[in-house]
Scaffold this active site. Structure first.
Site, PDB file in Angstrom:
ATOM      1  N   LYS A  80       0.856  -1.192   0.000  1.00  0.00           N
ATOM      2  CA  LYS A  80       0.000   0.000   0.000  1.00  0.00           C
ATOM      3  C   LYS A  80       0.894   1.245   0.000  1.00  0.00           C
ATOM      4  O   LYS A  80       1.882   1.287   0.761  1.00  0.00           O
ATOM      5  CB  LYS A  80      -0.863  -0.070   1.267  1.00  0.00           C
ATOM      6  CG  LYS A  80      -1.999   0.896   1.376  1.00  0.00           C
ATOM      7  CD  LYS A  80      -2.819   0.560   2.634  1.00  0.00           C
ATOM      8  CE  LYS A  80      -4.072   1.386   2.753  1.00  0.00           C
ATOM      9  NZ  LYS A  80      -4.891   0.974   3.927  1.00  0.00           N
ATOM     10  N   SER A 155      -9.409  -0.051   2.794  1.00  0.00           N
ATOM     11  CA  SER A 155      -8.719   0.913   1.958  1.00  0.00           C
ATOM     12  C   SER A 155      -7.488   0.345   1.250  1.00  0.00           C
ATOM     13  O   SER A 155      -6.942   1.000   0.364  1.00  0.00           O
ATOM     14  CB  SER A 155      -8.278   2.120   2.809  1.00  0.00           C
ATOM     15  OG  SER A 155      -7.388   1.704   3.840  1.00  0.00           O
ATOM     16  N   SER A 179      -9.553  -2.330   6.932  1.00  0.00           N
ATOM     17  CA  SER A 179      -8.914  -2.077   5.638  1.00  0.00           C
ATOM     18  C   SER A 179      -7.902  -3.121   5.179  1.00  0.00           C
ATOM     19  O   SER A 179      -7.447  -3.063   4.035  1.00  0.00           O
ATOM     20  CB  SER A 179      -8.240  -0.699   5.641  1.00  0.00           C
ATOM     21  OG  SER A 179      -9.211   0.315   5.686  1.00  0.00           O
TER      22      SER A 179
END
Lengths: 469, 66
Positions: A80, A155, A179
């Site tokens: 990420k 996310s 997430s």
């Protein structure tokens, strides 16, 4: 050789270590896959092919010299785009930080590199890690490898998409309200949110330091245990990371037995609004556990109707402190929904924030006492609805956005406030053909138990053998 | 709290402008959070210790896999 990108992380690492495949061959295969899939999945914000190949050559050279192979020797990973690497752009999925170059490197990235892992690039994510569906107005929506018309979950959208799409072998996400577990669930993967203080957050973009967790997404339980075992543990650079000893997670997954294990299932809250196909898959997973010798017990979970408010009383002010200046001076540089979701932190008082901190141990204790009095682990859906399409969930800041987010995070968000470890595990496919998932929740620091239970289930259910076409 | 008061407070304390919808949403949230905390905290917190969450988590751990 068949397509090497289809291997598990553990198999890939073993093949590199035994020189059955070179790190360069493996990395070239992953880069080719990334370049082929990027137009469909949009899982990368930045692909560093040159850097990854240089690291691969160094990994091969180390083996040629006779150096001991690390547990992730020559294995391409990506993360990420909020894990800082000194001197490298980390966008945090935002417009505001699109050119930001940190001056330090995340502890977890240093640990993965020391284990021999390669870095393929920065992965797409919801802007500033705010958003459970994986939408991103600045970098484009990330897409689900099982069906690109559907969301990846967020996310950590690119983490789910890239690992599920067999582009990289594992990825780090972050989990403040679900997430890691949501994209793992949506993309047919295993995702771990550890005990709140289990993994260092040094060098990781923050959203809410009381609720943020670093965690891996992988294709198998054993893969996940290996990554988690590398990143977990105390860190002198992050005094919130616990000194509690780290168990041998990977060993817990080998020949896992659960005969006599007691699994608690909820009689309230978690199935509110659940669809019939999700209920059926959850029941099927429990039948599998019973066939392996586990006993199912039912519990009424305490306090859950209050946990959303308690969580926002923590997350809100902590996020608002980080974003207040930009919300004041650059409000138009946020996506509409992200800005709307950061605003509540401006309206929570100091006394409310501290009160939510003060009562948190008491609330966690009540859950532990209630649920684990007669059970070893807790089982519930990760998402209790089928994975939605991008079109139906892209509600931006329209009046119904709070309800859409509440529905998606209904089952994950409570666990963050409770601070407990939770492992998302693939559980089959709903009627729309997208993956379903249950989560196993344990006592604090019971990650090894969760890995053992999940590995026993996986060895029977074998959903890890399914890959997107 | 009404939405106009919420808008004024956020501007006064934070310097951030809220639109009508956001002010209304935050006013409702503020009411809900206040009610929840009052219900959960259950009176005076005078005798509580500062929350040392990691210590609390360690105390609740059961090392069955050791």
């Amino acid at each position: 050789m068949t397509d090497p990108t289809q291997m598990s992380l553990v198999d890939a690492a073993n093949m590199v270590a035994s020189k059955e495949i070179s790190a360069r061959e493996l990395t070239e295969a992953c880069i080719a896959k990334a370049e082929r899939m990027q137009p469909t999945l949009n899982c990368f914000i930045s692909l560093d092919a040159k850097g990854a190949l240089a690291e691969a050559d160094a990994a091969d050279a180390a083996l040629a010299r006779g150096d001991a192979a690390g547990p992730l020797q020559g294995v391409p990973l990506a993360h990420k785009d909020m894990y800082y690497r000194a001197g490298k752009v980390s966008t945090c999925g935002s417009k505001i930080r699109k050119d930001f170059k940190p001056d330090h490197t995340a502890t977890v990235l240093e640990r993965l590199a020391a284990a021999g892992a390669l870095h393929m690039g920065g992965l797409n994510m919801s802007e500033f890690a705010v958003g459970p569906f994986g939408h991103n107005e600045h970098w484009g929506h990330c897409r689900n490898p099982w069906n690109p018309e559907h969301v990846t979950g967020g996310s950590s959208s690119g983490s789910g998409s890239s690992v599920g799409g067999r582009v990289v072998f594992g990825a780090l996400g972050s989990d403040t309200g679900g997430s890691v577990r949501l994209p793992a669930a949506c993309c047919g993967l295993v995702g771990m949110k550890g005990t709140q203080t289990r993994v260092s957050r040094y060098g990781v973009m923050g959203l809410s330091f009381s609720l943020d967790n670093v965690g891996p997404l992988t294709r198998t339980v054993r893969d996940n245990a290996r990554m988690m075992g590398i990143i977990a543990g105390a860190d002198p650079k992050d005094l919130t990371a616990s000194a509690m000893p780290v168990d041998d997670y990977e060993t817990a997954t080998i020949d896992a037995e659960i005969k006599g294990l007691r699994i608690a299932v909820p009689s309230n809250y978690y199935y509110d609004g659940a669809t019939d196909d999700v209920r059926a898959l959850m029941n099927a997973s429990l039948k599998t556990f019973e066939s392996l010798g586990a006993e199912i017990v039912t519990v009424e979970v305490p306090d859950h109707e209050k946990l959303a408010d308690l969580a926002i009383a923590l997350r809100g002010p902590e996020g608002a402190v980080l974003h207040q200046a930009w919300m004041r001076d650059r409000p138009d540089d946020y996506g509409a929904q992200v800005k709307a979701r950061l605003e509540p932190g401006l309206a929570i008082s100091g006394t409310e924030y501290v009160m939510s901190q003060q009562i948190r141990p008491r609330i966690t204790q009540r859950f532990v006492d209630t649920v684990f009095a007669d059970a070893d682990v807790f089982h519930a859906p990760t998402i209790n609805i089928p994975v939605p399409s991008i079109a139906e969930s892209d509600v931006k800041a329209s009046p119904n956005f709070p309800a859409a987010i509440a529905g998606m995070t209904h089952c994950t968000r409570p666990i963050n406030y409770l601070g407990l470890p939770s492992l998302a595990v693939p559980a089959g496919f709903t009627d729309n053909g997208l993956p379903a998932s249950f989560q196993l929740v344990g006592r604090p620091f019971a990650e090894a138990t969760l890995y053992r239970v999940a590995a026993a289930y996986e060895s029977e259910a074998r959903f890890c053998d399914h890959a997107p076409s | 709290m009404d939405s106009q008061t919420m808008r004024d407070l956020v501007m006064y304390w934070q310097g951030v402008t809220l639109d009508d919808e956001a002010a209304s949403r935050l006013a409702a949230l503020s009411t809900s959070v206040g009610k929840t905390l009052n219900a959960v905290a259950g009176g005076s917190m005078f005798d509580t210790e500062p929350a040392h969450y990691d210590r609390a988590l360690i105390a609740m751990a059961e090392r069955s896999d050791d």
